[in-house]
Scaffold this motif. Structure first.
Motif, mmCIF file in Angstrom:
data_model
loop_
_atom_site.group_PDB
_atom_site.id
_atom_site.type_symbol
_atom_site.label_atom_id
_atom_site.label_comp_id
_atom_site.label_asym_id
_atom_site.label_seq_id
_atom_site.Cartn_x
_atom_site.Cartn_y
_atom_site.Cartn_z
ATOM 1 N N LYS A 1 -22.892 -97.106 -31.369
ATOM 2 C CA LYS A 1 -22.844 -98.457 -31.928
ATOM 3 C C LYS A 1 -23.582 -99.453 -31.044
ATOM 4 C CE LYS A 1 -18.454 -97.701 -34.297
ATOM 5 N NZ LYS A 1 -17.006 -97.973 -34.309
ATOM 6 N N LYS A 2 -23.692 -99.120 -29.737
ATOM 7 C CA LYS A 2 -24.403 -99.997 -28.814
ATOM 8 C C LYS A 2 -25.853 -99.554 -28.627
ATOM 9 C CE LYS A 2 -20.371 -101.576 -26.197
ATOM 10 N NZ LYS A 2 -20.594 -102.987 -26.475
ATOM 11 N N ASP A 3 -26.322 -98.637 -29.504
ATOM 12 C CA ASP A 3 -27.720 -98.174 -29.519
ATOM 13 C C ASP A 3 -28.099 -97.358 -28.295
ATOM 14 O OD1 ASP A 3 -28.108 -99.593 -31.921
ATOM 15 O OD2 ASP A 3 -28.456 -101.425 -30.792
ATOM 16 N N ASN A 4 -27.148 -96.868 -27.531
ATOM 17 C CA ASN A 4 -27.451 -95.990 -26.404
ATOM 18 C C ASN A 4 -27.280 -94.556 -26.902
ATOM 19 O OD1 ASN A 4 -27.717 -94.614 -23.975
ATOM 20 N ND2 ASN A 4 -26.670 -96.204 -22.812
ATOM 21 N N TYR A 5 -28.322 -94.076 -27.626
ATOM 22 C CA TYR A 5 -28.185 -92.814 -28.340
ATOM 23 C C TYR A 5 -28.231 -91.602 -27.420
ATOM 24 C CZ TYR A 5 -28.797 -95.876 -32.292
ATOM 25 O OH TYR A 5 -28.633 -96.886 -33.197
ATOM 26 N N LYS A 6 -28.860 -91.721 -26.263
ATOM 27 C CA LYS A 6 -28.886 -90.592 -25.337
ATOM 28 C C LYS A 6 -27.486 -90.315 -24.789
ATOM 29 C CE LYS A 6 -33.732 -91.090 -23.958
ATOM 30 N NZ LYS A 6 -34.689 -91.357 -22.844
ATOM 31 N N LEU A 7 -26.773 -91.368 -24.366
ATOM 32 C CA LEU A 7 -25.407 -91.173 -23.875
ATOM 33 C C LEU A 7 -24.464 -90.819 -25.019
ATOM 34 C CD1 LEU A 7 -25.002 -93.953 -21.158
ATOM 35 C CD2 LEU A 7 -25.115 -91.491 -20.820
ATOM 36 N N ALA B 1 -27.466 -89.909 -33.601
ATOM 37 C CA ALA B 1 -28.254 -90.045 -32.376
ATOM 38 C C ALA B 1 -29.636 -89.433 -32.548
ATOM 39 C CB ALA B 1 -27.522 -89.385 -31.214
ATOM 40 N N TYR B 2 -29.688 -88.218 -33.088
ATOM 41 C CA TYR B 2 -30.983 -87.558 -33.274
ATOM 42 C C TYR B 2 -31.876 -88.339 -34.238
ATOM 43 C CZ TYR B 2 -29.934 -83.269 -30.684
ATOM 44 O OH TYR B 2 -29.660 -82.363 -29.701
ATOM 45 N N ARG B 3 -31.289 -88.908 -35.295
ATOM 46 C CA ARG B 3 -32.104 -89.679 -36.244
ATOM 47 C C ARG B 3 -32.704 -90.910 -35.576
ATOM 48 N NH1 ARG B 3 -27.702 -88.529 -39.613
ATOM 49 N NH2 ARG B 3 -26.890 -90.648 -39.485
ATOM 50 N N ASN B 4 -31.911 -91.584 -34.769
ATOM 51 C CA ASN B 4 -32.406 -92.796 -34.125
ATOM 52 C C ASN B 4 -33.334 -92.491 -32.952
ATOM 53 O OD1 ASN B 4 -31.086 -95.430 -35.260
ATOM 54 N ND2 ASN B 4 -29.483 -93.864 -35.326
ATOM 55 N N LEU B 5 -33.264 -91.261 -32.430
ATOM 56 C CA LEU B 5 -34.213 -90.828 -31.404
ATOM 57 C C LEU B 5 -35.437 -90.181 -32.043
ATOM 58 C CD1 LEU B 5 -31.714 -89.367 -28.775
ATOM 59 C CD2 LEU B 5 -33.043 -91.464 -28.558
ATOM 60 N N ASN C 1 -35.784 -87.491 -33.676
ATOM 61 C CA ASN C 1 -35.866 -86.027 -33.622
ATOM 62 C C ASN C 1 -35.322 -85.512 -34.949
ATOM 63 O OD1 ASN C 1 -35.714 -83.279 -33.087
ATOM 64 N ND2 ASN C 1 -35.118 -83.604 -30.954
ATOM 65 N N TYR C 2 -36.186 -85.581 -35.989
ATOM 66 C CA TYR C 2 -35.721 -85.316 -37.340
ATOM 67 C C TYR C 2 -35.415 -83.844 -37.586
ATOM 68 C CZ TYR C 2 -37.230 -90.081 -38.078
ATOM 69 O OH TYR C 2 -37.372 -91.428 -37.982
ATOM 70 N N GLU C 3 -36.068 -82.959 -36.842
ATOM 71 C CA GLU C 3 -35.788 -81.533 -37.003
ATOM 72 C C GLU C 3 -34.341 -81.226 -36.602
ATOM 73 O OE1 GLU C 3 -37.384 -77.180 -35.383
ATOM 74 O OE2 GLU C 3 -38.529 -79.009 -34.949
ATOM 75 N N LYS C 4 -33.923 -81.713 -35.435
ATOM 76 C CA LYS C 4 -32.546 -81.491 -34.983
ATOM 77 C C LYS C 4 -31.556 -82.292 -35.827
ATOM 78 C CE LYS C 4 -33.335 -80.077 -30.207
ATOM 79 N NZ LYS C 4 -33.015 -80.321 -28.778
ATOM 80 N N ALA C 5 -31.985 -83.485 -36.264
ATOM 81 C CA ALA C 5 -31.110 -84.294 -37.114
ATOM 82 C C ALA C 5 -30.806 -83.567 -38.414
ATOM 83 C CB ALA C 5 -31.759 -85.647 -37.410
ATOM 84 N N PHE C 6 -31.833 -82.937 -39.002
ATOM 85 C CA PHE C 6 -31.638 -82.193 -40.249
ATOM 86 C C PHE C 6 -30.741 -80.986 -40.014
ATOM 87 C CE2 PHE C 6 -32.677 -79.172 -43.584
ATOM 88 C CZ PHE C 6 -32.705 -79.978 -44.706
ATOM 89 N N SER C 7 -30.952 -80.293 -38.881
ATOM 90 C CA SER C 7 -30.158 -79.106 -38.560
ATOM 91 C C SER C 7 -28.682 -79.456 -38.412
ATOM 92 C CB SER C 7 -30.681 -78.463 -37.273
ATOM 93 O OG SER C 7 -29.846 -77.399 -36.872
ATOM 94 N N ILE D 1 -31.641 -89.572 -45.047
ATOM 95 C CA ILE D 1 -32.435 -90.372 -44.105
ATOM 96 C C ILE D 1 -33.593 -89.556 -43.546
ATOM 97 C CG2 ILE D 1 -32.372 -91.535 -41.860
ATOM 98 C CD1 ILE D 1 -29.485 -92.365 -42.522
ATOM 99 N N VAL D 2 -33.348 -88.280 -43.217
ATOM 100 C CA VAL D 2 -34.426 -87.419 -42.703
ATOM 101 C C VAL D 2 -35.515 -87.268 -43.753
ATOM 102 C CG1 VAL D 2 -35.024 -85.096 -41.926
ATOM 103 C CG2 VAL D 2 -32.925 -86.169 -41.111
ATOM 104 N N TYR D 3 -35.121 -86.966 -44.999
ATOM 105 C CA TYR D 3 -36.115 -86.818 -46.066
ATOM 106 C C TYR D 3 -36.903 -88.119 -46.257
ATOM 107 C CZ TYR D 3 -34.664 -82.210 -47.771
ATOM 108 O OH TYR D 3 -34.419 -80.869 -47.904
ATOM 109 N N MET D 4 -36.223 -89.254 -46.189
ATOM 110 C CA MET D 4 -36.902 -90.534 -46.394
ATOM 111 C C MET D 4 -37.949 -90.780 -45.307
ATOM 112 S SD MET D 4 -35.230 -94.345 -46.862
ATOM 113 C CE MET D 4 -34.643 -94.481 -45.179
ATOM 114 N N ASN D 5 -37.594 -90.486 -44.052
ATOM 115 C CA ASN D 5 -38.546 -90.692 -42.969
ATOM 116 C C ASN D 5 -39.712 -89.712 -43.018
ATOM 117 O OD1 ASN D 5 -37.649 -92.850 -40.873
ATOM 118 N ND2 ASN D 5 -35.754 -91.836 -41.482
ATOM 119 N N GLN D 6 -39.524 -88.593 -43.709
ATOM 120 C CA GLN D 6 -40.614 -87.628 -43.865
ATOM 121 C C GLN D 6 -41.399 -87.868 -45.149
ATOM 122 O OE1 GLN D 6 -38.531 -83.894 -43.516
ATOM 123 N NE2 GLN D 6 -38.751 -83.853 -41.296
#
Length: 655
Positions: A63-69, A100-104, A106-112, A139-144
């Motif tokens: 929620k604080k946009d710190n997607y790595k943590l 987190a993966y979507r906002n980083l 990394n759509y392949e991992k996000a889809f998985s 969201i993954v399909y839309m970004n692709q």
């Protein structure tokens, strides 16, 4: 120091849940910061608590946009939840990991991860997981650039969210479907969806969502060259995002304000906003956003005829878009490069990049159009076949009816006469039967009315009797105002499930010591209330008459008295009832508290730390096999001594 010590006697009726869940619910209710969450994590004694807190930390970081943590803690929660086979917490972890993966980018991992979330949610029937899985896949399909598949998944998520009443996800689906309409240049439909999302988000007070809606509405106004409205919408969005600390949103708003100023040919101000946006997006690892900022900065340098700088930024943006397979970004970069070389007079390169631009543009449109045409064609063929079958069936029916027509004309007069006679007989017979049934029903209704009146009178007498018993039971309890004389800063919360109850509190002062207890007798309603009267009488006898004040000794004698009073030493004893109890003795003179418990623990809050003093695992009384296994008179309870401290809080509960 004694004046500032807070003692709380608390009785709470709840559903039977595990101790770990109760501890987590109480702690999570009172904490609102990362420090507090980490403190809970450090003191957690069970995996169930650790998993829930790890998921809470991951979600808060997201929620604080710190997607790595967010990713780091959610993956820890996932691993521990899998070890404990806690499928609901695995689903919660998957939701944060996918975000987190979507906002980083990394759509392949996000889809998985969204596919795993979908499978597990279907297996467990977790609808919250299902709506998030479909939303993430969309969201993954839309970004692709696969808008058809994206829209299908958004619709699935939308239907589930409406079914379970999840307004936040419903609003998100409206928003994302609006984005697809915008990408297809259908601004009217896009704006309609954004306004629906904004209405819901205002209803539920979702500030992050409200800011996103203003952002998207502002983008529509940019497309329509209504820059005053666009500026107003984006400034509203930026203000909310800055107030809520939404860095991802702030980066997006600054970028869009740059687009507005660029459209108004205020290039210096546009460049300033885009550079500020780039800085924030780079800090939070928003690759798609960084690529967009690079491209916007490059476009400004093209207008200013600083072609080398423009080429540098646009190329960096194209590289990022290619890395994350973001087709819309690639299309924008190729368009900018074609424009750059055209203005430089290098028409060959301009033409080459225009071909790349057209290829991606056509692929996006063709992919969408092809699927829609195939779907429409399939529906058409299916409808056509159905119509042919329907026509053939009707033809055969007409032929068959024509054959039967002559027979029908021949037999209709004879059949009609016979039918009329039969109908007359049936009607007369039904009339006679109806009269008999009506008389019988009237008699039955009178009997039922009399019985209902009798039952209601009996029920009212029972309720009146139990209500009077409630007054008797209340009269044995010490008034809360009297307890305040002993413990000024205490409170009692007593909410019985039925009119009378087996759960009650007890308090007495003897030899300058205050004895307090929370007791849970077996049974509910009237049986429990009888046991509470027995328990109250026995406690008065042990403490007030025999002057026994050591908690462990009080419980020992109480146990013996219950066995003796209810004759539970016999194998064929009529009663197997007993009670659970948490009992304290407060000695101001010595500055200490003594506690003993039979299955009911003591909670002590001191120096901002919660300490649970565990009770003995066996209750008071009960009889049966326990009597055969142990000598009732020798059953001992552990006595705990706790020094009194300033601002210490003490909680006693029933279950």
């Amino acid at each position: 120091m004694k004046k500032h010590i807070h003692y709380i006697l608390c009785y709470i009726l709840t559903f039977h849940i595990g101790l770990a869940s109760a501890q987590l619910a109480e702690k999570m209710e009172s904490v609102r910061t990362f420090d507090s969450l980490f403190n809970v994590l450090k003191t957690a004694r069970t995996d169930a608590v650790k998993i829930s807190v790890l998921n809470a930390i991951g979600s808060t970081y997201a929620k604080k946009d710190n997607y790595k943590l967010a990713l780091q803690y959610a993956e820890q929660a996932e691993m521990l939840a899998k070890k404990n086979n806690d499928q609901n917490e695995i689903i919660n972890a998957y939701i944060t990991i996918g975000m987190a993966y979507r906002n980083l980018a990394n759509y392949e991992k996000a889809f998985s991860i969204s596919s795993k979330l979908l499978l597990l949610s279907e297996q467990t029937g977790n609808k919250n997981g299902l709506e998030n899985a479909f939303l993430g896949i969309g969201i993954v399909y839309m970004n692709q650039g696969n808008y058809q598949r994206a829209y299908e998944n958004y619709l699935k998520s939308f239907k589930i969210s409406e079914e379970i009443g999840d307004k936040k996800t419903t609003a998100t689906c409206y928003n994302n479907m609006g984005l697809i309409f915008k990408f297809q240049n259908n601004n009217e439909q896009a704006l309609e969806n954004y306004l629906k999302a904004l209405k819901i988000r205002n209803e539920i007070g979702d500030k992050t969502g409200i800011a996103m809606c203003y952002n998207n509405i502002g983008n529509i106004y940019i497309d329509e060259h209504q820059f005053k409205k666009a500026l107003d919408s984006h400034l509203k969005s930026l203000k909310i995002r800055e107030e809520t600390g939404n860095k991802y949103g702030v980066g997006t708003s600054l970028n869009n304000l740059g687009l507005i100023y660029s459209s108004q040919k205020n290039y210096q101000k546009a460049l300033d906003y885009n550079l500020r946006s780039l800085k924030i997006r780079a800090e939070i690892g928003d690759k798609k956003g960084v690529g967009g900022s690079y491209n916007n900065i490059g476009d400004i340098y093209i207008v200013e005829k600083k072609f080398d700088k423009g080429l540098h930024y646009i190329t960096m943006g194209l590289n990022l878009f290619t890395e994350i397979n973001y087709k819309l970004g690639q299309k924008a970069s190729y368009n900018s490069l074609s424009n750059l070389y055209y203005k430089k007079g290098d028409f060959k390169q301009a033409f080459n990049y225009r071909k790349f631009f057209s290829f991606i543009k056509d692929s996006l449109l063709n992919e969408q159009s092809g699927k829609e045409i195939a779907e429409m064609n399939s529906k058409y063929e299916s409808e056509k076949k159905n119509k042919d079958i329907e026509l053939l069936t009707k033809t055969k029916e007409l032929q068959f009816m024509e054959v039967k027509k002559q027979k029908l004309i021949r037999n209709v007069f004879v059949g009609g006469l016979i039918l009329a006679l039969i109908l007359a007989f049936v009607l007369f017979n039904r009339f006679v039967i109806k009269q008999k049934l009506s008389a019988a029903l009237s008699t039955k209704n009178n009997e039922l009315t009399q019985k209902n009146t009798l039952i209601e009178n009996q029920n009212q007498k029972i309720i009146d009797s139990i209500t009077y018993a409630q007054q008797i039971q209340k009269s044995i309890l010490m008034e809360e105002s009297e307890i305040h004389n002993y413990l000024p800063n205490s409170f009692v919360y007593c909410q019985p499930k039925d009119i009378v109850s087996g759960d009650f509190y007890w308090c007495s002062k003897i030899n300058n010591k205050i004895i307090i207890a929370a007791i849970d007798c077996t049974g509910h309603g009237v049986p429990g209330a009888f046991m509470s009267m027995v328990a109250n009488t026995l406690l008065n006898r042990i403490v007030n008459e025999k002057h026994i004040t050591l908690p462990s000794e009080i419980l020992k004698f109480l146990n013996i008295e219950v066995y003796n009073t209810l004759r539970q030493e016999k194998d064929d004893a009529l009663s197997r009832d007993g009670m659970d109890i948490a009992l304290c003795c407060i000695d101001y003179k010595k500055g200490e508290l003594q506690y003993a418990g039979a299955q009911n623990p003591l909670y002590v809050l001191s120096d901002n730390e919660l300490h649970v003093i565990e009770a003995d695992r066996y209750g008071i009384g009960g009889g049966g096999m326990i009597t055969k296994m142990f000598d009732t008179t020798k059953k001992e309870y552990m006595n705990h001594t706790i020094p009194l401290k300033e601002n210490m809080k003490i909680y006693l509960f029933s279950d």
